[in-house]
Write an enzyme that holds these catalytic residues in place. Sequence first.
Site, short mmCIF file in Angstrom:
data_model
loop_
_atom_site.label_atom_id
_atom_site.label_comp_id
_atom_site.label_asym_id
_atom_site.label_seq_id
_atom_site.Cartn_x
_atom_site.Cartn_y
_atom_site.Cartn_z
N ARG A 1 -3.42 -9.82 5.50
CA ARG A 1 -3.78 -9.93 4.08
C ARG A 1 -2.61 -9.43 3.23
NH1 ARG A 1 -5.97 -6.67 0.20
NH2 ARG A 1 -7.48 -7.59 -1.22
N LYS B 1 0.82 -1.22 0.00
CA LYS B 1 0.00 0.00 0.00
C LYS B 1 0.85 1.26 0.00
CE LYS B 1 -4.34 -1.90 1.63
NZ LYS B 1 -5.34 -2.01 2.72
C1 8Y7 Z 1 -7.96 -4.48 2.48
C2 8Y7 Z 1 -9.01 -5.32 2.09
C3 8Y7 Z 1 -8.18 -4.32 0.34
C4 8Y7 Z 1 -7.64 -4.40 3.86
C5 8Y7 Z 1 -9.41 -5.99 4.26
C6 8Y7 Z 1 -5.38 -3.25 -1.48
C7 8Y7 Z 1 -10.13 -5.89 -0.06
C8 8Y7 Z 1 -6.71 -2.67 -1.38
N1 8Y7 Z 1 -7.44 -3.88 1.36
N2 8Y7 Z 1 -9.73 -6.06 2.95
N3 8Y7 Z 1 -9.14 -5.20 0.75
N4 8Y7 Z 1 -8.39 -5.17 4.70
N5 8Y7 Z 1 -10.09 -6.70 5.16
O1 8Y7 Z 1 -4.45 -2.43 -1.75
O2 8Y7 Z 1 -6.76 -3.67 4.33
O3 8Y7 Z 1 -5.15 -4.46 -1.32
S1 8Y7 Z 1 -8.03 -3.84 -1.35
#
Ligand code: 8Y7
Length: 259
Positions: A238, A204
């Site tokens: 994640r 990010k």
């Molecule tokens: C997150 C996410 C994304 C996060 C959760 C990216 C779908 C953006 N980020 N879900 N999703 N937490 N729970 O850069 O921080 O991966 S998408």
Amino acid sequence: MGVLNVTPDSFSDGGRFLGRESALQQAVSMVQQGAAIIDIGGESTRPGAAPVSEQEELDRVIPVLEALSGQLDAVISVDTSTPAVMREAEAAGAGLINDVRALLREGALDYARQSALPVCLMHMQGTPQSMQDDPRYQDVLDDVADFLLRRVEACQAAGIARERLLLDPGFGFGKTLHHNLSMLRHLQRFAQLGFPLLVGMSRKSMIGAVLDKPVEQRLHGSVAAALLAAQAGAHIIRVHDVGPTVDALKILAAVQAQE
Ligand code: 8Y7
């Protein structure tokens, strides 16, 4: 939790098959590298991303989920805020709803009540379209924790058992670098709310901003952030780069197992 990239624009039958094949390969590879959960999403929530129709989201997510279902020694998580996608994904074998809108979309709370799946409630300020223009908080830690606990209350009032809920402060979702670093510095606070804590910082802009590096050079920074989050008590991380992250977390686990 490994992030599975679902290619959005494979329209021909051949393209669709290739999309499913490569998704399955990618998922199998992440599980081999130690992922316990595979997160599939069909709606980009990156800052400024255009909204996606319900049908488009279904078309992207469900065929891939069906291809993966029963093939993996891992839980399949569906990254969606759309009740119809939640329903189809559950029928196709998903084991977790990952909702960046914390069941605030019309009909989502109702669907979750009828569903048997665990749900991750994430904090976001604003919408993906506007969330990064001048996000403000009175106190980012208080405000995010209050929001999450209010969503827990709404879930409980709707008849969703607490035991089904996970929380996520939503790194990068309507937060400045300062807000993100403050949340990571004090992540224990979120870990102590009494629910499993999920976090995502992989690649990010907060990593890019600290390192002054583009997205393809954020691996080591992302692993460092994952390690700090796990040390502070995060239960699920994640990430895009499963193997390197799992190595780092194994070192932490080995140290934490030591007296
Ligand atoms: C997150 C996410 C994304 C996060 C959760 C990216 C779908 C953006 N980020 N879900 N999703 N937490 N729970 O850069 O921080 O991966 S998408």
